[in-house]
Scaffold this motif. Structure first.
Motif, PDB file in Angstrom:
ATOM      1  N   THR A  45      25.589   7.967  -4.137  1.00  0.00           N
ATOM      2  CA  THR A  45      24.170   7.888  -3.787  1.00  0.00           C
ATOM      3  C   THR A  45      23.368   7.278  -4.930  1.00  0.00           C
ATOM      4  N   ILE A  46      23.655   7.726  -6.143  1.00  0.00           N
ATOM      5  CA  ILE A  46      22.960   7.203  -7.326  1.00  0.00           C
ATOM      6  C   ILE A  46      23.279   5.730  -7.520  1.00  0.00           C
ATOM      7  N   TYR A  47      24.501   5.335  -7.190  1.00  0.00           N
ATOM      8  CA  TYR A  47      24.915   3.940  -7.335  1.00  0.00           C
ATOM      9  C   TYR A  47      24.189   3.044  -6.336  1.00  0.00           C
ATOM     10  N   ALA A  48      23.986   3.563  -5.129  1.00  0.00           N
ATOM     11  CA  ALA A  48      23.492   2.715  -4.031  1.00  0.00           C
ATOM     12  C   ALA A  48      21.984   2.732  -3.854  1.00  0.00           C
ATOM     13  N   LEU A  49      21.321   3.816  -4.274  1.00  0.00           N
ATOM     14  CA  LEU A  49      19.915   3.994  -3.923  1.00  0.00           C
ATOM     15  C   LEU A  49      19.033   4.190  -5.147  1.00  0.00           C
ATOM     16  N   ASN A  50      17.814   3.736  -5.011  1.00  0.00           N
ATOM     17  CA  ASN A  50      16.807   3.914  -6.047  1.00  0.00           C
ATOM     18  C   ASN A  50      16.490   5.395  -6.237  1.00  0.00           C
ATOM     19  N   GLN A  51      16.303   5.807  -7.483  1.00  0.00           N
ATOM     20  CA  GLN A  51      16.101   7.226  -7.776  1.00  0.00           C
ATOM     21  C   GLN A  51      14.832   7.776  -7.137  1.00  0.00           C
ATOM     22  N   ASP A  52      13.773   6.980  -7.078  1.00  0.00           N
ATOM     23  CA  ASP A  52      12.534   7.442  -6.441  1.00  0.00           C
ATOM     24  C   ASP A  52      12.762   7.720  -4.958  1.00  0.00           C
ATOM     25  N   TYR A  53      13.557   6.867  -4.321  1.00  0.00           N
ATOM     26  CA  TYR A  53      13.863   7.080  -2.908  1.00  0.00           C
ATOM     27  C   TYR A  53      14.653   8.373  -2.720  1.00  0.00           C
ATOM     28  N   ILE A  54      15.638   8.597  -3.594  1.00  0.00           N
ATOM     29  CA  ILE A  54      16.439   9.825  -3.507  1.00  0.00           C
ATOM     30  C   ILE A  54      15.550  11.048  -3.662  1.00  0.00           C
ATOM     31  N   PHE A 311      29.707  -4.439 -16.688  1.00  0.00           N
ATOM     32  CA  PHE A 311      29.249  -4.932 -15.387  1.00  0.00           C
ATOM     33  C   PHE A 311      28.926  -3.796 -14.403  1.00  0.00           C
ATOM     34  N   PRO A 312      29.789  -2.760 -14.274  1.00  0.00           N
ATOM     35  CA  PRO A 312      29.468  -1.676 -13.328  1.00  0.00           C
ATOM     36  C   PRO A 312      28.172  -0.955 -13.665  1.00  0.00           C
ATOM     37  N   SER A 313      27.883  -0.783 -14.943  1.00  0.00           N
ATOM     38  CA  SER A 313      26.633  -0.116 -15.331  1.00  0.00           C
ATOM     39  C   SER A 313      25.433  -0.942 -14.899  1.00  0.00           C
ATOM     40  N   MET A 314      25.531  -2.246 -15.050  1.00  0.00           N
ATOM     41  CA  MET A 314      24.451  -3.129 -14.620  1.00  0.00           C
ATOM     42  C   MET A 314      24.313  -3.098 -13.095  1.00  0.00           C
ATOM     43  N   ALA A 315      25.437  -3.063 -12.405  1.00  0.00           N
ATOM     44  CA  ALA A 315      25.417  -2.993 -10.944  1.00  0.00           C
ATOM     45  C   ALA A 315      24.730  -1.720 -10.474  1.00  0.00           C
ATOM     46  N   GLN A 316      25.053  -0.598 -11.121  1.00  0.00           N
ATOM     47  CA  GLN A 316      24.416   0.664 -10.758  1.00  0.00           C
ATOM     48  C   GLN A 316      22.921   0.632 -11.050  1.00  0.00           C
ATOM     49  N   HIS A 317      22.549   0.022 -12.159  1.00  0.00           N
ATOM     50  CA  HIS A 317      21.133  -0.056 -12.527  1.00  0.00           C
ATOM     51  C   HIS A 317      20.323  -0.746 -11.438  1.00  0.00           C
ATOM     52  N   TYR A 318      20.907  -1.790 -10.837  1.00  0.00           N
ATOM     53  CA  TYR A 318      20.185  -2.552  -9.814  1.00  0.00           C
ATOM     54  C   TYR A 318      20.590  -2.167  -8.393  1.00  0.00           C
ATOM     55  N   ASN A 319      21.463  -1.173  -8.267  1.00  0.00           N
ATOM     56  CA  ASN A 319      21.921  -0.715  -6.948  1.00  0.00           C
ATOM     57  C   ASN A 319      22.487  -1.853  -6.114  1.00  0.00           C
ATOM     58  N   LEU A 320      23.279  -2.689  -6.781  1.00  0.00           N
ATOM     59  CA  LEU A 320      23.878  -3.853  -6.136  1.00  0.00           C
ATOM     60  C   LEU A 320      25.338  -3.980  -6.559  1.00  0.00           C
ATOM     61  N   PRO A 321      26.184  -4.636  -5.744  1.00  0.00           N
ATOM     62  CA  PRO A 321      27.525  -4.955  -6.228  1.00  0.00           C
ATOM     63  C   PRO A 321      27.421  -5.946  -7.379  1.00  0.00           C
ATOM     64  N   MET A 322      28.412  -5.971  -8.230  1.00  0.00           N
ATOM     65  CA  MET A 322      28.345  -6.784  -9.449  1.00  0.00           C
ATOM     66  C   MET A 322      28.033  -8.244  -9.163  1.00  0.00           C
ATOM     67  N   TRP A 323      28.637  -8.791  -8.106  1.00  0.00           N
ATOM     68  CA  TRP A 323      28.479 -10.220  -7.860  1.00  0.00           C
ATOM     69  C   TRP A 323      27.064 -10.605  -7.414  1.00  0.00           C
ATOM     70  N   LYS A 324      26.263  -9.624  -7.014  1.00  0.00           N
ATOM     71  CA  LYS A 324      24.894  -9.934  -6.594  1.00  0.00           C
ATOM     72  C   LYS A 324      23.863  -9.757  -7.710  1.00  0.00           C
ATOM     73  N   VAL A 325      24.273  -9.172  -8.807  1.00  0.00           N
ATOM     74  CA  VAL A 325      23.322  -8.865  -9.880  1.00  0.00           C
ATOM     75  C   VAL A 325      22.649 -10.109 -10.455  1.00  0.00           C
ATOM     76  N   PRO A 326      23.370 -11.181 -10.802  1.00  0.00           N
ATOM     77  CA  PRO A 326      22.713 -12.318 -11.462  1.00  0.00           C
ATOM     78  C   PRO A 326      21.646 -12.996 -10.617  1.00  0.00           C
ATOM     79  N   ASP A 327      21.770 -12.938  -9.299  1.00  0.00           N
ATOM     80  CA  ASP A 327      20.835 -13.628  -8.417  1.00  0.00           C
ATOM     81  C   ASP A 327      19.766 -12.703  -7.852  1.00  0.00           C
TER      82      ASP A 327
END
Length: 369
Positions: A45-54, A311-327
């Protein structure tokens, strides 16, 4: 539709990171996927969703969880109660009527829509309360007591209900590393599971523990199935869970690429032990669909085997899979320089997870209908 789980008795192996990225990869391959967070730690849940939403989601549910479902429902107008059910609700909220032994909700709350083909039912830190009910009602299942059967099968029946309503191809349930009663009913009633493992001593023992627990769980369920009526047996899956294999995850690469998996020697020594540990400890009757060759090879080969560093930490920060983070359009200034030099490496992870998921799907096909 197949219900799957990713499971290891050893924490810290990247299980949630793998679950999140495999679900995203399957979705990008055109499959409709639902993730269910059944880990009381709520990492998915923390990986996929924004904390405010949770926070907002849990806040609406607090009285239902703390004061009781039925009593909290009676305090609301029909309109307000319908409003609660018209938004995404946590897994524990969905399980609460069963936990209390009362009636069911009047409508199915929608899952949270992450992207075109991927949804999630969030977790909640209070899920341990449901586990306590599972443990206390377990012995009643041998007598075919309806509430006990409902309690043991509810997570699977929820998955089936959501699949029927939303047309999912795959439902992936994330679990804790525990071998307790909650995971007993989840792992035993999904269609298939696989093990992510670090190539180290602790994962070796984790696999051994899983094997022993699975053997005990299957014996218990076999007894239950013999004692209950055919009608009640139909509430359970046709077969006990099947093992889909293992993957090595977060391993250290070798500096000289001197071996088949490009692993550092210490990790390679343990990685080579894993197939034999599986063969010695995972019951033959839950892996008969896997050939010796498949059993000995990690799912996806070395596709996702090596560490992704930060990379996984950055992905979790943005709630996105790694490959979507740069864009992502919302990159923070503090991360721009870091991402600028590694953008293509982030994007390249997509092909790795697609490759892993393709192999996983071939193994799932072996489960049959």
């Amino acid at each position: 539709m197949k219900i799957l789980s990713v499971f290891n008795n050893k924490g810290g192996v990247g299980k949630t990171t793998l679950t999140f990225h495999v679900a995203n990869a399957l979705a990008e391959m055109g499959n409709k996927v639902l993730m269910i967070d059944a880990d009381p730690q709520c990492n998915l849940t923390i990986y996929a969703l924004n904390q405010d939403y949770i926070h907002d989601l849990w806040y609406v549910e607090d009285d239902f969880i703390d004061e009781g479902y039925e009593s909290s429902k009676k305090k609301l107008s029909v309109e307000n109660y319908t409003g609660v059910l018209s938004h995404t609700r946590s897994l524990h909220f969905l399980l609460k009527p069963t936990e209390e032994g009362t009636g069911e909700y009047e409508q199915l709350p929608p899952p949270y829509h992450l992207n075109n083909n991927l949804d999630i039912i969030p977790g909640r830190l209070t899920l341990h309360l449901y586990e306590e009910k599972v443990a206390s009602r377990w012995t009643d299942i041998y007598r075919g007591e309806p509430l006990a059967i409902r309690t043991i099968t509810k997570i699977r029946s929820l998955a089936e209900e959501y699949s029927k309503h939303y047309g999912y191809d795959y439902i992936i349930i994330d679990t804790s590393p525990s071998l307790g009663s909650l995971n007993k009913i989840i792992i035993s009633t999904v269609d298939g599971f696989f093990i992510p493992a670090l190539p180290d001593l602790f994962s070796i023992y984790g696999i051994r523990n899983i094997g022993k627990s699975l053997a005990n769980w299957k014996d218990e369920f076999d007894i239950v199935y013999k004692l209950i009526s055919t009608e009640k047996r139909n509430l359970f899956p046709k077969e006990f869970v099947k093992f889909l294999g293992y993957t090595i995850y977060n391993a250290k690469p070798s500096s000289n690429k001197a071996n088949k998996w490009n692993l550092a020697q210490a990790h390679l020594n343990y990685a080579n032990q894993i197939p034999q540990v599986i063969e010695d400890n995972i019951r033959t009757d839950i892996r008969t669909h896997l050939s010796s060759e498949l059993l000995s090879q990690p799912i996806g080969g070395s596709a996702v085997m090596h560490s992704h560093n930060t990379f996984p930490s950055m992905a979790q920060h943005y709630n996105l899979p790694m490959w979507k983070v740069p864009d992502n359009n919302n990159i923070e200034d503090a991360h721009r320089n870091t991402l600028r030099g590694a953008s293509q490496q982030y994007r390249n992870t997509k092909a790795d997870y697609i490759s892993f998921s393709q192999d996983l799907l071939e193994r799932i096909k072996l489960l049959g209908e």
